[in-house]
Write an enzyme that holds these catalytic residues in place. Structure first.
Site, short mmCIF file in Angstrom:
data_model
loop_
_atom_site.label_atom_id
_atom_site.label_comp_id
_atom_site.label_asym_id
_atom_site.label_seq_id
_atom_site.Cartn_x
_atom_site.Cartn_y
_atom_site.Cartn_z
N LYS A 129 4.68 0.56 16.79
CA LYS A 129 3.38 -0.13 17.39
C LYS A 129 3.43 -0.13 19.11
O LYS A 129 4.65 -0.13 19.53
CB LYS A 129 3.74 -1.72 17.25
CG LYS A 129 2.85 -2.19 16.15
CD LYS A 129 2.93 -3.81 16.18
CE LYS A 129 1.11 -4.60 16.14
NZ LYS A 129 0.33 -3.63 15.52
N ASP A 182 10.79 -6.82 2.04
CA ASP A 182 9.74 -7.47 3.03
C ASP A 182 10.07 -8.94 2.68
O ASP A 182 10.05 -9.49 1.59
CB ASP A 182 8.47 -7.08 2.73
CG ASP A 182 7.38 -7.33 3.75
OD1 ASP A 182 6.82 -6.53 4.38
OD2 ASP A 182 7.44 -8.73 4.24
N GLY A 196 0.77 -1.30 -0.01
CA GLY A 196 -0.01 -0.02 -0.08
C GLY A 196 1.09 1.17 -0.04
O GLY A 196 0.40 2.17 -0.66
N ASP A 200 6.69 0.52 8.08
CA ASP A 200 5.33 0.43 8.70
C ASP A 200 5.20 -1.19 9.06
O ASP A 200 4.60 -1.99 8.76
CB ASP A 200 4.35 0.42 7.66
CG ASP A 200 3.05 0.39 7.95
OD1 ASP A 200 2.75 0.70 9.05
OD2 ASP A 200 2.02 -0.26 7.07
#
Ligand SMILES: C[S@@+](CC[C@H](N)C(=O)[O-])C[C@H]1O[C@@H](n2cnc3c(N)ncnc32)[C@H](O)[C@@H]1O
Length: 343
Positions: free
Chosen positions: A298, A231, A215, A268
């Site tokens: 987080k 990732d 995203g 993220d």
């Protein structure tokens, strides 16, 4: 003594932290919930302009939105209330004439009224337009008339979007979901762009850590950046093969880049803030001086202020904090906006 009243909003469950931040600026401030955990009345022992100036100077992380309360009108929840609100608006000429004005109405969730918040806007907009030479708008207003409908009282205030910390009603940022949208996470970066006044298209080379399914990467590509996405997971098929995307299907701990190869780093990663910030710290030499980092943190075990402090300790002195903010699209998280420093 001067006391001024406001209504504050935070993400659900984080109001206590917003209140703590306000109380640090103004000891003796009193709070009363209008909506448990998220919307609260604030009575500050200071003038309203002093409060607004202090909040703009040191913007709290968890206060998503604030509106002044300059008038209170009793409500009986019938259509008669609308007549009282219209009378109020008819008295507003010196404050709003000739301006673009957004009426932002909200109500307590459980409240049963004979009209909706949208009905309030519908009733007030024509009066503003016809009698006050105002251009009613939804976004891009010069002034906002905030209308909060609680059980027995309507709280009203006029302010600028800047003073409210957000020009969205209650700070609730509503982006339209695109048909081909890769992930809802995209909204977080879109909101960060708006909230931090950050023009992503001014950057050239971005490193996106914890990028899948893509995203954030998709937004950076839309803004014409070249993106290196890292990732171990899978990127959305629609992104693979994009000429400006390099995808490294790896753990962020297993990649190395040349110094100053990027002018933007975004991260993220849903991982422990400690591990995440150590990984990011190792990759920060790859960001040029004056470059920017946008990082989701987080909040694993709450204690958010401690988490921010420890995360920054891991990243300093490579970066300076420009702003820490819990965005509307952050859940149990907040977002850091940082700038790379000369070492
Ligand atoms: C919340 S998702 C990211 C969503 C993404 N920003 C988007 O817009 O679609 C978190 C991602 O972090 C990745 N992640 C977790 N630990 C990682 C690590 N050590 N290195 C790289 N990626 C990691 C996960 O595989 C996951 O895909």
């Amino acid at each position: 003594m001067n006391v001024s009243r406001f209504i504050g909003s935070s993400n659900f469950g984080f109001a206590q932290y917003a209140q703590e931040e306000i109380r640090r600026l103004f000891p003796g401030t009193k709070f009363r919930y209008l909506e448990p955990g998220e919307v609260f009345l604030i009575d500050v022992p200071a003038r309203a302009d002093e409060v607004t100036a202090a909040l703009l100077e040191q913007e709290p992380i968890f206060l998503r939105h604030i509106q002044p309360v300059q008038h209170e009108i009793p409500l009986d929840k019938t259509a008669d209330d609308l007549m009282r609100l219209i009378e109020f608006v008819q008295e507003l000429r010196p404050f709003v004439a000739g301006e673009k004005v957004a009426v932002q109405a909200r109500k307590v969730k459980a409240g049963k009224f004979a009209y909706t918040p949208f009905g309030v806007k519908d009733a007030l907009d024509p009066i503003l337009q016809q009698e006050q030479s105002v251009e009613p708008v939804v976004r891009g207003a010069d002034k906002i008339i905030s209308v909060y409908l609680s059980d027995g009282t309507c709280y009203l205030g006029i302010s600028t979007p800047h003073e409210n910390l957000s020009d969205w009603n209650g700070g609730m940022v509503r982006y339209r979901k695109e048909e081909e949208q890769v992930s809802r996470a995209k909204f977080k970066l879109l909101e960060a762009e708006e909230r931090f006044n950050l023009d992503l298209s001014q950057f050239h080379n971005a490193l996106d850590i914890g990028a899948a399914p893509g995203g954030w990467t998709s937004l950076l590509l839309e803004r014409n950046l070249s993106v290196t996405a890292v990732d171990p997971g899978h990127m959305h098929a629609s992104l693979l093969g994009h000429p400006n995307l390099t995808f490294l299907q790896k753990n962020a701990g297993d990649v190395k880049f040349e110094e100053r190869a990027f002018d933007l780093l975004v991260c993220d990663m849903s991982w422990s803030p400690k591990q995440m910030s150590k990984l990011v710290a190792e990759l920060l030499p790859a960001v040029e001086t004056g470059g920017v980092a946008v990082i989701t943190v987080k909040l694993m075990h709450k204690k958010p202020f401690q988490t921010v402090k420890e995360t920054l300790q891991n990243l300093e002195p490579q970066v300076v904090l420009l702003q820490a903010k819990q965005l509307f699209h952050n859940r149990e998280e907040l977002t850091l906006y940082l700038m790379k420093e000369e070492l």
